[in-house]
Design a protein around this motif. Structure first.
Motif, PDB file in Angstrom:
ATOM      1  N   GLY A  60     -11.799  10.985 -21.790  1.00 29.84           N
ATOM      2  CA  GLY A  60     -12.160  12.167 -21.010  1.00 29.84           C
ATOM      3  C   GLY A  60     -11.367  12.160 -19.726  1.00 29.84           C
ATOM      4  N   ASN A  61     -11.533  13.186 -18.932  1.00 33.73           N
ATOM      5  CA  ASN A  61     -10.855  13.244 -17.643  1.00 33.73           C
ATOM      6  C   ASN A  61     -11.530  12.302 -16.668  1.00 33.73           C
ATOM      7  OD1 ASN A  61      -8.965  15.143 -18.376  1.00 33.73           O
ATOM      8  ND2 ASN A  61     -10.247  16.873 -17.767  1.00 33.73           N
ATOM      9  N   ASN A 101      -9.137  18.017 -11.770  1.00 35.02           N
ATOM     10  CA  ASN A 101      -9.919  18.023 -13.004  1.00 35.02           C
ATOM     11  C   ASN A 101     -11.211  18.819 -12.874  1.00 35.02           C
ATOM     12  OD1 ASN A 101      -8.064  16.381 -14.339  1.00 35.02           O
ATOM     13  ND2 ASN A 101      -9.044  14.518 -13.616  1.00 35.02           N
ATOM     14  N   THR A 147      -8.218   2.907 -11.360  1.00 35.80           N
ATOM     15  CA  THR A 147      -7.163   3.905 -11.304  1.00 35.80           C
ATOM     16  C   THR A 147      -5.853   3.276 -11.740  1.00 35.80           C
ATOM     17  OG1 THR A 147      -8.301   5.008  -9.502  1.00 35.80           O
ATOM     18  CG2 THR A 147      -6.000   5.571  -9.823  1.00 35.80           C
ATOM     19  N   THR A 200     -17.363  10.940 -10.140  1.00 37.90           N
ATOM     20  CA  THR A 200     -17.443  12.118 -11.008  1.00 37.90           C
ATOM     21  C   THR A 200     -18.888  12.584 -11.138  1.00 37.90           C
ATOM     22  OG1 THR A 200     -17.651  10.771 -13.004  1.00 37.90           O
ATOM     23  CG2 THR A 200     -15.416  11.422 -12.347  1.00 37.90           C
ATOM     24  N   ASP A 226      -9.360  18.535  -6.212  1.00 40.18           N
ATOM     25  CA  ASP A 226      -9.869  17.889  -7.413  1.00 40.18           C
ATOM     26  C   ASP A 226      -9.272  18.626  -8.615  1.00 40.18           C
ATOM     27  OD1 ASP A 226     -11.376  16.995  -9.579  1.00 40.18           O
ATOM     28  OD2 ASP A 226     -13.249  17.909  -8.906  1.00 40.18           O
ATOM     29  N   ASN A 266     -14.109  17.824 -11.742  1.00 40.60           N
ATOM     30  CA  ASN A 266     -15.275  17.068 -12.213  1.00 40.60           C
ATOM     31  C   ASN A 266     -15.820  16.082 -11.180  1.00 40.60           C
ATOM     32  OD1 ASN A 266     -13.211  15.180 -12.265  1.00 40.60           O
ATOM     33  ND2 ASN A 266     -13.724  14.367 -14.271  1.00 40.60           N
TER      34      ASN A 266
END
Length: 196
Positions: free
Chosen positions: A35-36, A67, A169, A133, A65, A69
């Motif tokens: 997923g993101n 994405n 990350t 998130t 942001d 999310n």
């Protein structure tokens, strides 16, 4: 009739094998669902040299942001100037984007509890970001890594399996040009380079 018997047996074998392979224990699957992740980037590439005169220097940048999310984003900062504390200090946080991360030398002086005249050309500030998130996963400026063993005399000796640092990350996101990541960056009191 003999052929029909063999076809039926082959069909039963195929169905049986398919059933057995589809009953795999999903908890043992080594591949997590994809997923993101949480990612924060600069809207435009900022100038990380804020100006050589700290009394008038400023850094101007907005983050976003991409994405869509994120529940929150936090920035901490560590200063590199005479008598700077070793600890990181909370800089800013947000729950909405775009988010302004601009500052002046006066802002940094107030944050660190020093007079603006404390700063000199060449002093800098390193910013360390953390994003959470909406589903609660935290992504930060650390990249995953392992202090793993290396081959000795052509053989891999694994006495100590190494230590995974738990980073979230990918190093590509932190280091790749053009991605404009806002997780780990440094702003310096220096003049921007002169272009030819």
């Amino acid at each position: 009739m003999k052929n029909f018997k063999y076809i039926t047996l082959a069909f039963i074998a195929v169905v049986g094998l398919t059933t057995l392979t589809s009953c795999e224990d999903e908890d043992k699957s080594p591949i997590p669902p994809l997923g993101n992740g949480g990612f924060v980037k600069f809207v435009e590439l900022p100038e990380f040299n804020a100006g050589a005169d700290p009394t008038s220097a400023s850094f101007n940048a907005m983050t976003e942001d991409p994405n869509g999310n994120l529940a929150s984003y936090e920035l901490r900062v560590v200063g590199d100037f005479t008598d700077a504390p070793e600890d990181t200090l909370a800089f800013r946080s947000t729950t909405t984007f775009p988010f302004d991360v601009s500052f002046t030398a006066s802002d940094m002086a107030a944050l660190f509890g020093v007079d603006v005249t404390t700063f000199e050309t060449g002093d800098s500030f390193e910013f360390l970001g953390s994003a959470t998130t909406v589903d609660g996963l935290v992504y930060d400026y650390t990249t995953p890594g392992c202090d793993c063993p290396t081959p000795e005399d052509g053989e891999l000796v694994v006495e100590d399996p190494g230590t995974y640092n738990g980073g979230t990350t990918d190093a590509v996101l932190i280091n790749a040009a053009g991605l404009l990541q806002a997780f780990n960056y440094e702003v310096e009191f220096n003049d921007p380079p002169v272009e030819d």
